[in-house]
Every structure is written in structure tokens, then in C-alpha cells.
Design an enzyme around this catalytic site. Sequence first.
Site, PDB file in Angstrom:
ATOM      1  CB  CYS A  37      -0.955  -0.049   1.188  1.00  0.00           C
ATOM      2  SG  CYS A  37      -2.421   0.990   1.008  1.00  0.00           S
ATOM      3  CG  HIS A  59      -2.975  -4.122   3.336  1.00  0.00           C
ATOM      4  ND1 HIS A  59      -1.995  -3.374   3.953  1.00  0.00           N
ATOM      5  CD2 HIS A  59      -3.785  -3.237   2.706  1.00  0.00           C
ATOM      6  CE1 HIS A  59      -2.214  -2.085   3.727  1.00  0.00           C
ATOM      7  NE2 HIS A  59      -3.297  -1.977   2.966  1.00  0.00           N
ATOM      8  CD  GLU A  97      -0.039  -5.898   5.639  1.00  0.00           C
ATOM      9  OE1 GLU A  97      -0.489  -4.732   5.652  1.00  0.00           O
ATOM     10  OE2 GLU A  97       0.302  -6.482   4.589  1.00  0.00           O
TER      11      GLU A  97
END
Length: 227
Positions: A86, A195, A197
Site C-alpha cells: 500500500c 495487504h 499481512e
Amino acid sequence: MKFAVIVFPGSNCDMDLLWAVKDILGEEAEYVRHDEESLAGFDGVLIPGGFSYGDYLRCGAIARFSKIIHEVIRLADEGKPVFGTCNGFQILTEAGLLPGVLLRNESLHFVCKTISLKVVNNQTAFTSEYQKNEVIKLPIAHGEGNYYCDDSTLEQLKKNQQIVFTYADENPNGSLANIAGIINKNGNVLGMMPHPERAVESLLGSEDGLRFFKSIVKNYGKVRANT
């Protein structure tokens, strides 16, 4: 492996990255402030999402001049893994570690949802745990994720297989050629808008991001073990 999670004023995904690597994978990870001047002892760099310096001027433009970026570039030049998600992706393009630029979403609205991604290139150190053309689900949350580059750069990205992820079912931001993530020519710097994560546990709705980090450790952990 020992990862540095870079923290800028306005970063808000730094804890997510630290959790994914340290608590889920069991690897070493530490926060490193933007005004630090050394990344000595680290095997890889993770640049989080958020709004570094409030996204003033344009996303990532001010963060690119932080003191720590010189060290990020050094590690990248040494062949160590550098990953930006991002706002991290935006910073990598501003720093010249990846080609292209991230523009405002085509809709001019912030988009926050889970989307489908195609793993276009699984022959990278970041994606070796996936199958080629596998469709995975990862969350996005951005207002400036519209990837753009000129025609010659796009041709080079295609020729060198640097396009790693594309949007599968829908293009949420108008990104050129549905690009969601790219890698540098040397294969050790990767940036993407989604994302991974935030998708490392079933509790979060998807574990599809876990294999992304497992790929890094599998491929670069061997390098460290042999040094």
C-alpha cells in the site's frame, strides 16, 4: 531471518506486519523509525501501509527523503528482500526502487474491501509458495492505488515478468493492465497495493497472505543460513 519494519509518521500497518512475521511466522522483527540511519544486522525490510507524512504533496513523496531510505536502498542494492504494501508500494516507486507511480483511484473514492488477486508470476522469492495463476483473496484499503506507467515501461514489465499480481474479478482502482503488484528486475524488491499481512489467520477471513511471507523466509532464510 531478522526483518526491519519501517515506521513513518502516519504509518498504520506497522503492527500488522510485525504480527505477521514475528507472532505468526516466528521470525525476528523490530520497528525501525524513519529517522534512524542504519539497518545493520537486518536481513530484510518491510514498509507498511498508512499515510506517511499525511500523504502531503503526494503519497510517499516526503517519506522518500527520510534518513532511513538510504539504508533501504543499500539493502536493496545488496540483494536483500524489500517489501512494500500500500503506502509502502507508493514509497518504493517514489524512491526509484520500482518503476511507475500510484495515482488517485479512478473512482476518486477510498476503497476498503477484500478482493481477488491472480498470482501471475510464482517464480519469485515472494510467491514461490503459490501456484501459477492461482486466485487468492487479500484485503485492500487505499485511495491512491491506481498503478500507472508509460507504454515502454509496461512492455518491459511484461517482458521481464515483473508483473506479479493482477486484480482477478474486478479492478478496484483503475490500475493499468489490472496491475496489483510488481517486482524489480533483480527480483528482490516487491510492491503491491493489497495487504498480505492482514490475511495470515483464518480469524481475519483469509490465510492467503501467509504463504507470501513463508516464501520470503523459505528463499532468503537459506541465503542467511549459508553466510
